[in-house]
Design a protein around this motif. Structure first.
Motif, PDB file in Angstrom:
ATOM      1  N   ILE A 136       3.329  -3.301 -12.148  1.00  0.00           N
ATOM      2  CA  ILE A 136       2.140  -2.841 -12.873  1.00  0.00           C
ATOM      3  C   ILE A 136       2.426  -2.891 -14.372  1.00  0.00           C
ATOM      4  O   ILE A 136       1.614  -3.366 -15.160  1.00  0.00           O
ATOM      5  CB  ILE A 136       1.738  -1.417 -12.441  1.00  0.00           C
ATOM      6  N   LEU A 169      -4.892  -1.875 -11.769  1.00  0.00           N
ATOM      7  CA  LEU A 169      -4.754  -1.916 -10.312  1.00  0.00           C
ATOM      8  C   LEU A 169      -5.766  -2.861  -9.665  1.00  0.00           C
ATOM      9  O   LEU A 169      -5.817  -2.979  -8.439  1.00  0.00           O
ATOM     10  CB  LEU A 169      -4.923  -0.504  -9.729  1.00  0.00           C
ATOM     11  N   ARG A 243      -0.275  -4.427  -6.853  1.00  0.00           N
ATOM     12  CA  ARG A 243      -1.522  -3.750  -7.238  1.00  0.00           C
ATOM     13  C   ARG A 243      -2.162  -3.082  -6.025  1.00  0.00           C
ATOM     14  O   ARG A 243      -2.672  -1.966  -6.114  1.00  0.00           O
ATOM     15  CB  ARG A 243      -2.477  -4.759  -7.894  1.00  0.00           C
ATOM     16  N   ALA A 246       0.062   0.042  -5.175  1.00  0.00           N
ATOM     17  CA  ALA A 246      -0.075   1.127  -6.155  1.00  0.00           C
ATOM     18  C   ALA A 246      -1.471   1.748  -6.092  1.00  0.00           C
ATOM     19  O   ALA A 246      -1.617   2.974  -6.201  1.00  0.00           O
ATOM     20  CB  ALA A 246       0.222   0.605  -7.555  1.00  0.00           C
ATOM     21  N   HIS A 250      -2.036   5.559  -5.129  1.00  0.00           N
ATOM     22  CA  HIS A 250      -2.644   6.407  -6.153  1.00  0.00           C
ATOM     23  C   HIS A 250      -3.807   7.221  -5.588  1.00  0.00           C
ATOM     24  O   HIS A 250      -4.174   8.266  -6.130  1.00  0.00           O
ATOM     25  CB  HIS A 250      -3.134   5.541  -7.325  1.00  0.00           C
ATOM     26  N   LYS A 255       2.025  12.162  -4.777  1.00  0.00           N
ATOM     27  CA  LYS A 255       2.398  10.909  -5.451  1.00  0.00           C
ATOM     28  C   LYS A 255       3.856  10.503  -5.209  1.00  0.00           C
ATOM     29  O   LYS A 255       4.384   9.637  -5.903  1.00  0.00           O
ATOM     30  CB  LYS A 255       2.152  11.041  -6.959  1.00  0.00           C
ATOM     31  N   LEU A 258       4.253   6.761  -4.515  1.00  0.00           N
ATOM     32  CA  LEU A 258       3.958   6.005  -5.734  1.00  0.00           C
ATOM     33  C   LEU A 258       5.097   6.147  -6.740  1.00  0.00           C
ATOM     34  O   LEU A 258       5.457   5.181  -7.427  1.00  0.00           O
ATOM     35  CB  LEU A 258       2.640   6.500  -6.346  1.00  0.00           C
ATOM     36  N   LEU A 261       7.634   3.565  -6.298  1.00  0.00           N
ATOM     37  CA  LEU A 261       7.254   2.280  -6.901  1.00  0.00           C
ATOM     38  C   LEU A 261       7.518   2.306  -8.406  1.00  0.00           C
ATOM     39  O   LEU A 261       7.891   1.286  -9.002  1.00  0.00           O
ATOM     40  CB  LEU A 261       5.773   1.981  -6.635  1.00  0.00           C
TER      41      LEU A 261
END
Length: 437
Positions: A136, A169, A243, A246, A250, A255, A258, A261
């Protein structure tokens, strides 16, 4: 297509998918028909020690799958087995190329390769365009207010979240433009045998991951249950979009998944800014440690014969499947670098050989964390106790019983190759001496 047709080449590397692919999307909108390309790079393959390396089989399977999909669009992928630079010599001769599109790769070898290919193409008046696809945020996109890179994870994570906007994203709608692929007859793929490899019998994880996200924080540390997603392999070779992952993660209130990541992106950023860390300590003073480097003990560690069942279970899982549970990776890394006082680089190299999801940035980052020499380093005096780790994370010994079935038989299971209390004191002394200079 004849060889006089002006084409845009899209060079697949760590982005092995047709959907939501940043570079491919832009290539397809370039105005020229797009010829997909993949190079089985001899520079990389010649370094592999095992001729049934499962990662080569995985890549090969994916290339065949993409080729089948391309055929549905009347197109085909050019697949070459050669050193990248040599391959481009023949490609430039064989095709009229308007431009070459690809996605960024951040590892030191990849950046050197891309610089050389870019220079070669430039001599022939061919543009080389690369794009962000496997993360990202990259390079200097998440930095301190003064523009310098973060070297500690937590503030990096905070800035990552404040930098994130919905468009980061958003998927690239590649599928809308697949009609812009070159129309050509089917091109052949070199066989595994031609490349000196044989088909691996390893199994590969599928791309289902949403089942673990909601409970990830509660379950991720227990190796006997499926509390992790096993998506590392797909991220490594880009068979799934970051993308997509994530954006999905999200959407969950918790989280934790995430954040893993984000750890991956943190380590990629560190490797980009500090490429020396691939084989030197992030903190230079840690390169002064006098390692014991006992080869017999290293062999016992590799084979899962240390006499510490949680360590042995992890190493046997790795050797048998190409995977090791995340918590156990920390335990075995701490044991090698702290208990056995064996250079973390030995362990990093062994993981590089065996892990299906091996990614240099995360692997080096994880090993340096365990050894205490990295960015978010565990203090050198934090040394995992295999016994207490077992009680906490495998209390019913389900994981151990699966991989070390002889554990219950005191006659068959090896005695510990080192006493943990002795090893801990030895480690503290060795580190203290090195860091006091």
């Amino acid at each position: 297509m004849d060889n006089k047709t002006l084409v845009t080449i899209f060079w697949f590397r760590r982005d092995l998918r047709l959907n939501d692919n940043a570079g491919l999307y832009r290539a397809l909108k370039s105005g020229n028909p797009v010829l997909p390309l993949f190079i089985f790079d001899k520079e990389i393959l010649d370094e592999l020690e095992d001729k049934d390396d499962a990662r080569v089989t995985f890549i090969y399977n994916i290339i065949e799958s993409i080729q089948t999909e391309l055929h549905k669009h009347g197109s085909s992928m050019l697949v070459i087995y050669d050193k990248a630079e040599h391959a481009w010599n023949s490609i430039i001769k064989d095709y009229q190329i308007a431009a070459v599109y690809t996605n960024h790769d951040y590892e030191p070898y990849a950046t050197r390769r891309d610089d050389a290919v870019k220079a070669k193409l430039h001599k022939h008046g061919i543009e080389f365009k690369t794009f962000k696809d496997q993360v990202i945020f990259e390079k200097d996109e998440v930095t301190k207010d003064d523009g310098k890179p973060y070297t500690v994870y937590t503030p990096y994570q905070r800035k990552w979240y404040t930098t994130l906007k919905p468009f980061y994203l958003k998927a690239y709608p590649t599928e809308k433009y697949l009609q812009n692929l070159v129309k050509t007859k089917s091109l052949s793929i070199p066989s595994l045998k031609e490349m000196g490899f044989e088909k691996s019998k390893a199994g590969f994880p599928d791309q289902t991951y949403t089942d673990v996200i909601a409970d990830y924080a509660e379950k991720r540390d227990f190796p006997a249950i499926k509390g992790t997603s096993h998506m590392g392999l797909h991220l490594r070779f880009g068979t799934v979009s970051i993308r997509e992952l994530a954006k999905t993660a999200h959407g969950y209130q918790n989280k934790t998944w995430l954040n893993e990541l984000i750890w991956r992106e943190f380590y990629m950023m560190i490797l980009y800014h500090f490429p020396h860390t691939m084989d030197h300590a992030f903190r230079p003073e840690y390169d002064r440690i006098k390692w014991v480097n006992d080869e017999e003990q290293f062999k016992a560690w590799c084979e899962g014969q240390t006499g510490y069942p949680i360590v042995d279970a992890g190493m046997r899982e790795l050797n048998a499947t190409g995977f090791m549970h995340n918590r156990v990776r920390m335990i075995v890394a701490s044991f090698l670098s702290k208990d056995l006082l064996i250079d973390w680089r030995w362990g990093e190299h062994y993981f590089a050989r065996k892990l299906l999801d091996y990614e240099m940035a995360s692997n080096v980052g994880g090993w340096q964390w365990a050894a205490g020499s990295g960015t978010d380093a565990a203090p050198y005096f934090r040394i995992f106790n295999p016994e207490s780790q077992t009680k906490k994370f495998d209390p019913d010994l389900k994981y151990i019983k699966k991989w070390v079935p002889e554990y219950a038989d005191f006659g068959k299971y090896p005695k510990p190759i080192i006493d943990h209390a002795f090893a801990r004191e030895r480690c503290l002394k060795a580190f203290k001496t090195a860091l006091a200079k």
